[in-house]
Design a protein around this motif. Sequence first.
Motif, short mmCIF file in Angstrom:
data_model
loop_
_atom_site.label_atom_id
_atom_site.label_comp_id
_atom_site.label_asym_id
_atom_site.label_seq_id
_atom_site.Cartn_x
_atom_site.Cartn_y
_atom_site.Cartn_z
N UNK A 43 0.84 -1.20 0.00
CA UNK A 43 0.00 0.00 0.00
C UNK A 43 0.88 1.25 0.00
N UNK A 44 0.60 2.14 -0.93
CA UNK A 44 1.37 3.38 -1.06
C UNK A 44 0.51 4.55 -0.59
N UNK A 45 0.98 5.24 0.44
CA UNK A 45 0.25 6.37 0.99
C UNK A 45 0.62 6.57 2.45
N UNK A 46 0.10 7.63 3.03
CA UNK A 46 0.36 7.89 4.45
C UNK A 46 -0.39 6.88 5.31
N UNK A 47 0.21 6.54 6.44
CA UNK A 47 -0.40 5.57 7.36
C UNK A 47 -0.59 6.23 8.73
N UNK A 48 -1.66 5.91 9.43
CA UNK A 48 -1.87 6.51 10.76
C UNK A 48 -0.86 5.98 11.77
N UNK A 49 -0.62 6.77 12.79
CA UNK A 49 0.34 6.34 13.82
C UNK A 49 -0.20 5.17 14.61
N UNK A 82 8.19 8.46 9.74
CA UNK A 82 8.30 7.47 8.65
C UNK A 82 6.93 6.98 8.19
N UNK A 83 5.97 6.92 9.09
CA UNK A 83 4.64 6.41 8.73
C UNK A 83 3.81 7.40 7.92
N UNK A 123 17.50 8.30 3.89
CA UNK A 123 16.14 8.84 4.04
C UNK A 123 15.34 8.04 5.05
N UNK A 124 15.37 6.72 4.95
CA UNK A 124 14.61 5.88 5.88
C UNK A 124 15.06 6.12 7.31
N UNK A 125 16.38 6.21 7.51
CA UNK A 125 16.91 6.46 8.85
C UNK A 125 16.46 7.82 9.38
N UNK A 126 16.53 8.84 8.55
CA UNK A 126 16.16 10.20 8.97
C UNK A 126 14.68 10.27 9.34
N UNK A 127 13.82 9.70 8.51
CA UNK A 127 12.38 9.76 8.79
C UNK A 127 12.02 8.99 10.05
N UNK A 128 12.71 7.88 10.29
CA UNK A 128 12.46 7.12 11.52
C UNK A 128 12.92 7.90 12.74
N UNK A 129 14.09 8.52 12.63
CA UNK A 129 14.61 9.31 13.77
C UNK A 129 13.69 10.47 14.11
N UNK A 130 13.05 11.04 13.09
CA UNK A 130 12.14 12.16 13.31
C UNK A 130 10.72 11.72 13.66
#
Length: 506
Positions: free
Chosen positions: A139-145, A376-377, A366-373
């Motif tokens: 699934x491509x799109x934003x996901x809820x927390x 990512x979801x 990118x994956x690391x940065x988004x997870x740290x912030x």
Amino acid sequence: MPLKLNQSEFVVERDLNKCISCEVCVRQCSNDVHEFDADDKTVLSECSKCIGCHRCESLCPTEAITIRKKEAEFKENSNWQPAHIKNIYRQADSGGVLLTGMGSDKPHTVYWDHILFNAAQVTNPSIDPLREPMEIKTFIGAKPESLEIEKIGDEFKLKTKLGPHLELSTPILISAMSYGSISLNACKSLASAAEAFGTFYNTGEGGMHKELARYAKNTIVQVASGRFGVDRQYLRSAAAVEIKIGQGAKPGIGGHLPGEKVTADISGTRMIPQGSDAISPAPHHDIYSIEDLAQLIFAIKEATDYLKPVGVKVSAVHNIAPIASGIVRAGADFVSIDGFRGGTGAAPQAIRDNVGIPIELALAAVDTRLREEGIRHKAAIIVAGSMRSSSDIIKAIALGADAVYIATAALIALGCHLCQKCYTGKCNWGIATQDPYLTKRLNPSIGTRKLSGLLRAWSLEIKEMLGGAGINAIESLRGNKEHLRGINLSETELSILGIKHAGQAW
């Protein structure tokens, strides 16, 4: 006779004992390499015109033709390689920018080839994908927390409101290739294969031809700097919208489709006058900050009633991690990142070979940065830039991608021989051309079958590798770098990739 410094790149060898002078090679070559001599009843070949597409070699009924690479023997010099000398000869003659097609062919490190995937053994048994369910739906799109579930009577229902998503049967999409850069028959092949396999193809920046409208539910449309073919109907008809900022083969510069290639059909599709140059500026002239990008993202969401995921495509560059973070915070539902080995119809050779970074390093950063912030979801990550096999794809997902784009691989499935002369418009295989005589060589039905076959084969191999690692769903692999190990890589490279060296345990 004038001095000729530019030598032929290929040699056409003809076995006269096999050649029957049938003239198939004469009729098939769009570069006029072969010519029939009526006096001698023989076929002659002018090697200087050969681009190495192998069309004549493939179709010769008696296998009389062999195309070989010609390497001029220059005096050995570690600094001045033959390629540098030949390029100077070419530019001294032309006085122009050297153009090339497809991705960089320089021997930079291909990190996929230095990454090894894990396999389950005793304590974590493998899974047989032939006998047990294996989920590769993506699934491509934003996901809820988080998700809230409520009970209504005897049923449980999802209370959390989900945003728009693309549902893929496999984590592979067909990347952006515009009508104009490739033929309509090639576009039909890509679109039809996407529909048949339950995935999506991208129109590129050339608008959507009316004959492709039937595939709209499997189409991602682009909004590029030239805004070719963009109107509200174009945006609303597609499954998703992608704002193109950059592409891997030519980061930081725009595009140019010469006027002689802008036929009546392309004119109508791109909404520009027939015969006029289609020039995409390097920047979007309404985007000079993340805030400007956010305005365009939400303008597109407003125009599509918030029913379509909206993404942003960027080149893999040195500061890609903070750029991607800004794009996600600007409201994008997915981020497409194109590495420097990505293909194109035409790019300045100097930029293609020297600007940008490999997709493997960009993805991991990118994956690391988004997870740290902690965001990512909020967006999916799609990566592109020379995905050559199912093993490249499975490694990309383990590095953090939700899905991958393929373009060059898709064209190879249609018959492309990577001669890298797309910009000439003389593609002998009917792909990168608008010549009516040449475009007929690509049958969309056959193209659909071949590309569908590639998607099926790679999907089966992805299931095999997942099962071999003891994983039964692609979601469980995304960003799971513990399933990867590096070999022949430096400590810095391993650190950026976020993986351990082969031999290091969990």
